[in-house]
Design a protein around this motif. Structure first.
Motif, PDB file in Angstrom:
ATOM      1  N   MET A   1     -29.951  43.073  -6.016  1.00  0.00           N
ATOM      2  CA  MET A   1     -29.518  44.406  -6.349  1.00  0.00           C
ATOM      3  C   MET A   1     -27.989  44.433  -6.348  1.00  0.00           C
ATOM      4  O   MET A   1     -27.343  43.827  -5.506  1.00  0.00           O
ATOM      5  CB  MET A   1     -30.077  45.379  -5.297  1.00  0.00           C
ATOM      6  N   GLU A   2     -27.416  45.130  -7.315  1.00  0.00           N
ATOM      7  CA  GLU A   2     -25.965  45.303  -7.426  1.00  0.00           C
ATOM      8  C   GLU A   2     -25.567  46.575  -6.665  1.00  0.00           C
ATOM      9  O   GLU A   2     -26.050  47.664  -6.977  1.00  0.00           O
ATOM     10  CB  GLU A   2     -25.556  45.451  -8.895  1.00  0.00           C
ATOM     11  N   ILE A   3     -24.690  46.433  -5.674  1.00  0.00           N
ATOM     12  CA  ILE A   3     -24.310  47.567  -4.827  1.00  0.00           C
ATOM     13  C   ILE A   3     -22.797  47.773  -4.893  1.00  0.00           C
ATOM     14  O   ILE A   3     -22.030  46.820  -4.750  1.00  0.00           O
ATOM     15  CB  ILE A   3     -24.769  47.337  -3.376  1.00  0.00           C
ATOM     16  N   PHE A   4     -22.389  49.016  -5.127  1.00  0.00           N
ATOM     17  CA  PHE A   4     -20.977  49.384  -5.181  1.00  0.00           C
ATOM     18  C   PHE A   4     -20.634  50.116  -3.887  1.00  0.00           C
ATOM     19  O   PHE A   4     -21.352  51.035  -3.487  1.00  0.00           O
ATOM     20  CB  PHE A   4     -20.692  50.288  -6.390  1.00  0.00           C
ATOM     21  N   ILE A   5     -19.541  49.713  -3.236  1.00  0.00           N
ATOM     22  CA  ILE A   5     -19.134  50.294  -1.951  1.00  0.00           C
ATOM     23  C   ILE A   5     -17.863  51.116  -2.125  1.00  0.00           C
ATOM     24  O   ILE A   5     -16.847  50.614  -2.612  1.00  0.00           O
ATOM     25  CB  ILE A   5     -18.882  49.190  -0.904  1.00  0.00           C
ATOM     26  N   VAL A   6     -17.934  52.386  -1.707  1.00  0.00           N
ATOM     27  CA  VAL A   6     -16.747  53.251  -1.686  1.00  0.00           C
ATOM     28  C   VAL A   6     -16.470  53.586  -0.233  1.00  0.00           C
ATOM     29  O   VAL A   6     -17.242  54.290   0.420  1.00  0.00           O
ATOM     30  CB  VAL A   6     -16.965  54.547  -2.504  1.00  0.00           C
ATOM     31  N   GLU A   7     -15.383  53.033   0.295  1.00  0.00           N
ATOM     32  CA  GLU A   7     -15.009  53.220   1.696  1.00  0.00           C
ATOM     33  C   GLU A   7     -13.496  53.071   1.799  1.00  0.00           C
ATOM     34  O   GLU A   7     -12.951  52.068   1.353  1.00  0.00           O
ATOM     35  CB  GLU A   7     -15.728  52.176   2.560  1.00  0.00           C
ATOM     36  N   ASP A   8     -12.817  54.083   2.373  1.00  0.00           N
ATOM     37  CA  ASP A   8     -11.359  54.023   2.435  1.00  0.00           C
ATOM     38  C   ASP A   8     -10.817  53.231   3.622  1.00  0.00           C
ATOM     39  O   ASP A   8      -9.643  52.908   3.671  1.00  0.00           O
ATOM     40  CB  ASP A   8     -10.745  55.430   2.395  1.00  0.00           C
ATOM     41  N   ASP A   9     -11.654  52.863   4.549  1.00  0.00           N
ATOM     42  CA  ASP A   9     -11.251  52.007   5.665  1.00  0.00           C
ATOM     43  C   ASP A   9     -11.551  50.564   5.260  1.00  0.00           C
ATOM     44  O   ASP A   9     -12.722  50.176   5.141  1.00  0.00           O
ATOM     45  CB  ASP A   9     -12.031  52.414   6.924  1.00  0.00           C
ATOM     46  N   ARG A  10     -10.505  49.787   5.043  1.00  0.00           N
ATOM     47  CA  ARG A  10     -10.679  48.409   4.528  1.00  0.00           C
ATOM     48  C   ARG A  10     -11.524  47.531   5.458  1.00  0.00           C
ATOM     49  O   ARG A  10     -12.287  46.692   4.995  1.00  0.00           O
ATOM     50  CB  ARG A  10      -9.312  47.749   4.313  1.00  0.00           C
ATOM     51  N   VAL A  11     -11.371  47.706   6.773  1.00  0.00           N
ATOM     52  CA  VAL A  11     -12.145  46.901   7.716  1.00  0.00           C
ATOM     53  C   VAL A  11     -13.621  47.249   7.599  1.00  0.00           C
ATOM     54  O   VAL A  11     -14.478  46.368   7.513  1.00  0.00           O
ATOM     55  CB  VAL A  11     -11.635  47.107   9.169  1.00  0.00           C
ATOM     56  N   LEU A  12     -13.932  48.542   7.566  1.00  0.00           N
ATOM     57  CA  LEU A  12     -15.321  48.963   7.418  1.00  0.00           C
ATOM     58  C   LEU A  12     -15.874  48.544   6.059  1.00  0.00           C
ATOM     59  O   LEU A  12     -17.034  48.128   5.952  1.00  0.00           O
ATOM     60  CB  LEU A  12     -15.440  50.475   7.604  1.00  0.00           C
ATOM     61  N   GLN A  13     -15.051  48.613   5.031  1.00  0.00           N
ATOM     62  CA  GLN A  13     -15.477  48.180   3.695  1.00  0.00           C
ATOM     63  C   GLN A  13     -15.883  46.701   3.727  1.00  0.00           C
ATOM     64  O   GLN A  13     -16.914  46.319   3.175  1.00  0.00           O
ATOM     65  CB  GLN A  13     -14.342  48.404   2.692  1.00  0.00           C
ATOM     66  N   LEU A  14     -15.084  45.884   4.381  1.00  0.00           N
ATOM     67  CA  LEU A  14     -15.384  44.452   4.493  1.00  0.00           C
ATOM     68  C   LEU A  14     -16.667  44.226   5.298  1.00  0.00           C
ATOM     69  O   LEU A  14     -17.500  43.394   4.924  1.00  0.00           O
ATOM     70  CB  LEU A  14     -14.212  43.701   5.135  1.00  0.00           C
ATOM     71  N   MET A  15     -16.847  44.991   6.376  1.00  0.00           N
ATOM     72  CA  MET A  15     -18.075  44.867   7.174  1.00  0.00           C
ATOM     73  C   MET A  15     -19.304  45.235   6.351  1.00  0.00           C
ATOM     74  O   MET A  15     -20.319  44.540   6.397  1.00  0.00           O
ATOM     75  CB  MET A  15     -18.002  45.765   8.418  1.00  0.00           C
ATOM     76  N   LEU A  16     -19.213  46.309   5.563  1.00  0.00           N
ATOM     77  CA  LEU A  16     -20.327  46.709   4.712  1.00  0.00           C
ATOM     78  C   LEU A  16     -20.627  45.630   3.676  1.00  0.00           C
ATOM     79  O   LEU A  16     -21.780  45.313   3.399  1.00  0.00           O
ATOM     80  CB  LEU A  16     -20.029  48.047   4.025  1.00  0.00           C
ATOM     81  N   LYS A  17     -19.562  45.063   3.111  1.00  0.00           N
ATOM     82  CA  LYS A  17     -19.734  44.004   2.113  1.00  0.00           C
ATOM     83  C   LYS A  17     -20.479  42.814   2.717  1.00  0.00           C
ATOM     84  O   LYS A  17     -21.417  42.282   2.119  1.00  0.00           O
ATOM     85  CB  LYS A  17     -18.370  43.577   1.575  1.00  0.00           C
ATOM     86  N   LYS A  18     -20.085  42.425   3.910  1.00  0.00           N
ATOM     87  CA  LYS A  18     -20.740  41.291   4.579  1.00  0.00           C
ATOM     88  C   LYS A  18     -22.220  41.608   4.864  1.00  0.00           C
ATOM     89  O   LYS A  18     -23.082  40.746   4.686  1.00  0.00           O
ATOM     90  CB  LYS A  18     -20.023  40.954   5.891  1.00  0.00           C
ATOM     91  N   MET A  19     -22.497  42.847   5.292  1.00  0.00           N
ATOM     92  CA  MET A  19     -23.894  43.239   5.557  1.00  0.00           C
ATOM     93  C   MET A  19     -24.722  43.184   4.279  1.00  0.00           C
ATOM     94  O   MET A  19     -25.848  42.668   4.275  1.00  0.00           O
ATOM     95  CB  MET A  19     -23.954  44.653   6.141  1.00  0.00           C
ATOM     96  N   VAL A  20     -24.178  43.722   3.191  1.00  0.00           N
ATOM     97  CA  VAL A  20     -24.880  43.740   1.905  1.00  0.00           C
ATOM     98  C   VAL A  20     -25.182  42.303   1.449  1.00  0.00           C
ATOM     99  O   VAL A  20     -26.299  42.003   1.024  1.00  0.00           O
ATOM    100  CB  VAL A  20     -24.050  44.509   0.846  1.00  0.00           C
ATOM    101  N   GLU A  21     -24.193  41.440   1.559  1.00  0.00           N
ATOM    102  CA  GLU A  21     -24.387  40.045   1.147  1.00  0.00           C
ATOM    103  C   GLU A  21     -25.389  39.336   2.052  1.00  0.00           C
ATOM    104  O   GLU A  21     -26.195  38.531   1.588  1.00  0.00           O
ATOM    105  CB  GLU A  21     -23.044  39.319   1.124  1.00  0.00           C
ATOM    106  N   ARG A  22     -25.365  39.652   3.339  1.00  0.00           N
ATOM    107  CA  ARG A  22     -26.322  39.056   4.284  1.00  0.00           C
ATOM    108  C   ARG A  22     -27.759  39.455   3.932  1.00  0.00           C
ATOM    109  O   ARG A  22     -28.697  38.690   4.157  1.00  0.00           O
ATOM    110  CB  ARG A  22     -25.971  39.511   5.705  1.00  0.00           C
ATOM    111  N   LEU A  23     -27.905  40.626   3.341  1.00  0.00           N
ATOM    112  CA  LEU A  23     -29.227  41.089   2.903  1.00  0.00           C
ATOM    113  C   LEU A  23     -29.644  40.462   1.573  1.00  0.00           C
ATOM    114  O   LEU A  23     -30.733  40.730   1.072  1.00  0.00           O
ATOM    115  CB  LEU A  23     -29.237  42.618   2.777  1.00  0.00           C
ATOM    116  N   GLY A  24     -28.754  39.665   0.977  1.00  0.00           N
ATOM    117  CA  GLY A  24     -29.090  38.989  -0.269  1.00  0.00           C
ATOM    118  C   GLY A  24     -28.745  39.774  -1.522  1.00  0.00           C
ATOM    119  O   GLY A  24     -29.190  39.423  -2.614  1.00  0.00           O
TER     120      GLY A  24
END
Length: 120
Positions: A1-24
């Motif tokens: 699945m293609e997921i777009f992340i909108v988050e103004d906190d760069r650290v949280l954005q990176l954490m979300l990205k890592k979680m999404v990728e960990r889910l495949g």
């Protein structure tokens, strides 16, 4: 699945990205403000939006969803640091898969993403 992340906190954005990728899943793009998000979401046509509500410009996450939904029908998971019910009431106008209050865990995000078309 293609997921777009909108988050103004760069650290949280990176954490979300890592979680999404960990889910495949694949992160199709990220944005830190509403104007950038609106343009990029429409051009990248993701399968799901992870959307912060309070952003650092004049356009909040709910307004981004309102604009995008005029052109694309994309499911949304709101991830916000504000538990004020007025934001959730506004978000209800455009529909969403889930409304999560920060901080969120990997398990919480996993459950929310799995609600999209029953996959996750």
């Amino acid at each position: 699945m293609e997921i777009f992340i909108v988050e103004d906190d760069r650290v949280l954005q990176l954490m979300l990205k890592k979680m999404v990728e960990r889910l495949g899943h694949h992160v199709s793009g990220t944005a830190i403000n509403g104007s950038e998000a609106t343009k990029e979401i429409i051009t990248s046509t993701p399968d799901l939006l992870l959307m912060d509500i309070q952003l650092k410009d004049d356009i909040d996450g709910i307004q981004v969803v309102e604009s995008v939904k005029k052109e694309l029908d994309i499911p949304v998971i709101y991830i916000t640091g504000n538990s004020d019910f007025k934001f959730q009431e506004r978000a209800n106008s455009f529909g969403y898969i889930d409304y999560l209050i920060k901080p969120i865990s990997f398990e919480t995000l996993t459950k929310s993403i799995s609600k999209v078309n029953g996959i996750g």
